[in-house]
Design a protein around this motif. Structure first.
Motif, PDB file in Angstrom:
ATOM      1  N   ALA A   1       0.823  -1.222   0.000  1.00 31.87           N
ATOM      2  CA  ALA A   1       0.000   0.000   0.000  1.00 31.87           C
ATOM      3  C   ALA A   1       0.851   1.263   0.000  1.00 31.87           C
ATOM      4  CB  ALA A   1      -0.930   0.002   1.215  1.00 31.87           C
ATOM      5  N   LYS A   2       2.121   1.145   0.341  1.00 31.65           N
ATOM      6  CA  LYS A   2       3.017   2.304   0.406  1.00 31.65           C
ATOM      7  C   LYS A   2       3.785   2.542  -0.886  1.00 31.65           C
ATOM      8  CE  LYS A   2       3.898   1.165   5.234  1.00 31.65           C
ATOM      9  NZ  LYS A   2       4.949   0.669   6.140  1.00 31.65           N
ATOM     10  N   ILE A   3       3.604   1.692  -1.877  1.00 31.54           N
ATOM     11  CA  ILE A   3       4.391   1.812  -3.108  1.00 31.54           C
ATOM     12  C   ILE A   3       4.016   3.080  -3.871  1.00 31.54           C
ATOM     13  CG2 ILE A   3       4.879   0.809  -5.373  1.00 31.54           C
ATOM     14  CD1 ILE A   3       4.409  -1.951  -4.120  1.00 31.54           C
ATOM     15  N   ASP A   4       5.027   3.839  -4.222  1.00 34.33           N
ATOM     16  CA  ASP A   4       4.873   4.975  -5.131  1.00 34.33           C
ATOM     17  C   ASP A   4       5.316   4.462  -6.498  1.00 34.33           C
ATOM     18  OD1 ASP A   4       5.105   7.218  -6.733  1.00 34.33           O
ATOM     19  OD2 ASP A   4       6.135   8.426  -5.197  1.00 34.33           O
TER      20      ASP A   4
ATOM     21  N   PRO B   1       9.351   0.773 -18.452  1.00 39.33           N
ATOM     22  CA  PRO B   1       8.067   0.606 -19.149  1.00 39.33           C
ATOM     23  C   PRO B   1       7.320   1.925 -19.268  1.00 39.33           C
ATOM     24  CG  PRO B   1       7.843  -0.088 -16.880  1.00 39.33           C
ATOM     25  CD  PRO B   1       9.294   0.260 -17.073  1.00 39.33           C
ATOM     26  N   ASP B   2       6.494   2.003 -20.269  1.00 35.18           N
ATOM     27  CA  ASP B   2       5.546   3.112 -20.399  1.00 35.18           C
ATOM     28  C   ASP B   2       4.253   2.611 -19.778  1.00 35.18           C
ATOM     29  OD1 ASP B   2       3.500   4.845 -21.249  1.00 35.18           O
ATOM     30  OD2 ASP B   2       4.598   5.355 -23.081  1.00 35.18           O
ATOM     31  N   TYR B   3       3.889   3.170 -18.644  1.00 32.30           N
ATOM     32  CA  TYR B   3       2.737   2.684 -17.887  1.00 32.30           C
ATOM     33  C   TYR B   3       1.431   2.787 -18.668  1.00 32.30           C
ATOM     34  CZ  TYR B   3       5.526   2.522 -13.540  1.00 32.30           C
ATOM     35  OH  TYR B   3       6.447   2.223 -12.568  1.00 32.30           O
ATOM     36  N   GLU B   4       1.358   3.676 -19.629  1.00 26.26           N
ATOM     37  CA  GLU B   4       0.123   3.875 -20.382  1.00 26.26           C
ATOM     38  C   GLU B   4       0.012   2.969 -21.607  1.00 26.26           C
ATOM     39  OE1 GLU B   4      -2.409   5.664 -19.127  1.00 26.26           O
ATOM     40  OE2 GLU B   4      -1.023   5.764 -17.445  1.00 26.26           O
ATOM     41  N   LYS B   5       1.083   2.283 -21.956  1.00 24.68           N
ATOM     42  CA  LYS B   5       1.061   1.386 -23.118  1.00 24.68           C
ATOM     43  C   LYS B   5       0.765  -0.043 -22.667  1.00 24.68           C
ATOM     44  CE  LYS B   5       3.964   3.972 -26.260  1.00 24.68           C
ATOM     45  NZ  LYS B   5       5.170   3.944 -27.088  1.00 24.68           N
ATOM     46  N   SER B   6       0.421  -0.866 -23.638  1.00 23.13           N
ATOM     47  CA  SER B   6       0.110  -2.269 -23.355  1.00 23.13           C
ATOM     48  C   SER B   6       1.381  -3.051 -23.048  1.00 23.13           C
ATOM     49  CB  SER B   6      -0.595  -2.902 -24.550  1.00 23.13           C
ATOM     50  OG  SER B   6       0.330  -3.062 -25.618  1.00 23.13           O
ATOM     51  N   LEU B   7       1.172  -4.254 -22.533  1.00 24.08           N
ATOM     52  CA  LEU B   7       2.313  -5.144 -22.316  1.00 24.08           C
ATOM     53  C   LEU B   7       3.060  -5.367 -23.621  1.00 24.08           C
ATOM     54  CD1 LEU B   7       0.628  -7.808 -19.975  1.00 24.08           C
ATOM     55  CD2 LEU B   7       2.047  -5.858 -19.305  1.00 24.08           C
ATOM     56  N   ALA B   8       2.316  -5.679 -24.687  1.00 17.44           N
ATOM     57  CA  ALA B   8       2.939  -5.931 -25.989  1.00 17.44           C
ATOM     58  C   ALA B   8       3.683  -4.703 -26.490  1.00 17.44           C
ATOM     59  CB  ALA B   8       1.889  -6.370 -27.008  1.00 17.44           C
ATOM     60  N   ASP B   9       3.087  -3.525 -26.345  1.00 17.95           N
ATOM     61  CA  ASP B   9       3.739  -2.291 -26.799  1.00 17.95           C
ATOM     62  C   ASP B   9       4.992  -1.973 -25.994  1.00 17.95           C
ATOM     63  OD1 ASP B   9       1.890  -1.904 -28.823  1.00 17.95           O
ATOM     64  OD2 ASP B   9       0.652  -0.531 -27.635  1.00 17.95           O
ATOM     65  N   ASN B  10       5.085  -2.522 -24.794  1.00 17.76           N
ATOM     66  CA  ASN B  10       6.282  -2.376 -23.977  1.00 17.76           C
ATOM     67  C   ASN B  10       7.317  -3.467 -24.286  1.00 17.76           C
ATOM     68  OD1 ASN B  10       6.414  -0.175 -21.852  1.00 17.76           O
ATOM     69  ND2 ASN B  10       4.299  -0.852 -21.600  1.00 17.76           N
TER      70      ASN B  10
ATOM     71  N   GLN C   1      11.527  -3.025  -8.035  1.00 17.97           N
ATOM     72  CA  GLN C   1      12.225  -2.602  -6.822  1.00 17.97           C
ATOM     73  C   GLN C   1      11.555  -1.337  -6.316  1.00 17.97           C
ATOM     74  OE1 GLN C   1      15.966  -2.236  -8.818  1.00 17.97           O
ATOM     75  NE2 GLN C   1      16.534  -4.353  -8.385  1.00 17.97           N
ATOM     76  N   THR C   2      11.310  -1.300  -5.014  1.00 20.48           N
ATOM     77  CA  THR C   2      10.583  -0.199  -4.394  1.00 20.48           C
ATOM     78  C   THR C   2      11.515   0.532  -3.427  1.00 20.48           C
ATOM     79  OG1 THR C   2       9.704  -1.832  -2.832  1.00 20.48           O
ATOM     80  CG2 THR C   2       8.295  -1.221  -4.677  1.00 20.48           C
ATOM     81  N   PRO C   3      12.128   1.616  -3.892  1.00 15.67           N
ATOM     82  CA  PRO C   3      13.083   2.353  -3.042  1.00 15.67           C
ATOM     83  C   PRO C   3      12.471   2.765  -1.711  1.00 15.67           C
ATOM     84  CG  PRO C   3      13.118   3.191  -5.294  1.00 15.67           C
ATOM     85  CD  PRO C   3      11.955   2.243  -5.202  1.00 15.67           C
ATOM     86  N   GLY C   4      13.201   2.491  -0.640  1.00 15.14           N
ATOM     87  CA  GLY C   4      12.747   2.837   0.696  1.00 15.14           C
ATOM     88  C   GLY C   4      11.835   1.821   1.349  1.00 15.14           C
TER      89      GLY C   4
ATOM     90  N   THR D   1      11.574   0.977  -9.776  1.00  9.96           N
ATOM     91  CA  THR D   1      12.487   0.634 -10.862  1.00  9.96           C
ATOM     92  C   THR D   1      12.195  -0.795 -11.284  1.00  9.96           C
ATOM     93  OG1 THR D   1      14.225  -0.018  -9.310  1.00  9.96           O
ATOM     94  CG2 THR D   1      14.297   2.241 -10.150  1.00  9.96           C
ATOM     95  N   TRP D   2      12.378  -1.053 -12.563  1.00 10.49           N
ATOM     96  CA  TRP D   2      12.011  -2.338 -13.148  1.00 10.49           C
ATOM     97  C   TRP D   2      13.207  -3.006 -13.800  1.00 10.49           C
ATOM     98  CZ3 TRP D   2       7.131  -4.268 -12.578  1.00 10.49           C
ATOM     99  CH2 TRP D   2       6.145  -3.378 -12.165  1.00 10.49           C
ATOM    100  N   LEU D   3      13.191  -4.327 -13.764  1.00  9.96           N
ATOM    101  CA  LEU D   3      14.140  -5.146 -14.506  1.00  9.96           C
ATOM    102  C   LEU D   3      13.329  -6.094 -15.377  1.00  9.96           C
ATOM    103  CD1 LEU D   3      16.549  -6.144 -11.601  1.00  9.96           C
ATOM    104  CD2 LEU D   3      16.973  -4.428 -13.357  1.00  9.96           C
TER     105      LEU D   3
END
Length: 119
Positions: free
Chosen positions: A69-72, A87-96, A107-110, A77-79
């Protein structure tokens, strides 16, 4: 020492993309949160918007963790297949460029798990 088969090894894949009725498998793991011992596997439509992962499949799998619930999501960051991925959050999985049986880690800093011990 490498292991070699004694003959050609041919078999039909039991988890090929055509077995998932238009969906594709996506593996996702949350770094530093070992309450979840490994990646989760999701059969998802390639047209699904990337940001729909957050409130849907990821919330269902990881939502019980107090850190979820605390994730911003703007700071996550993604691997992808162990390489940095933006990733572009507004695009589809395929478009990414996310295909069948790809693996994402986030990865969720903090946020370092319960009591800061990666659990």
């Amino acid at each position: 020492m490498a292991v070699a088969a004694i003959s050609e090894y041919k078999f039909p894949s039991k988890d090929a993309a055509d077995k998932f009725h238009g969906n594709q498998l996506l593996y996702v793991g949350w770094d530093k949160h070992l309450m979840f011992y490994g990646t989760a596997a999701f059969p998802l439509p390639p047209v699904m918007k990337f940001s729909d992962l957050f409130g849907g499949p990821l919330a269902q799998s990881y939502g019980a963790h107090p850190d979820f619930a605390k994730i911003d999501w703007s700071k996550v960051t993604w691997l992808k297949d162990n390489k940095p991925f933006q990733p572009d959050y507004e695009k589809s999985l395929a478009d990414n460029g996310i295909g069948h049986k790809d693996c994402l880690r986030f990865q969720t800093p903090g946020l370092d798990g319960l009591f800061g011990i990666c659990f």
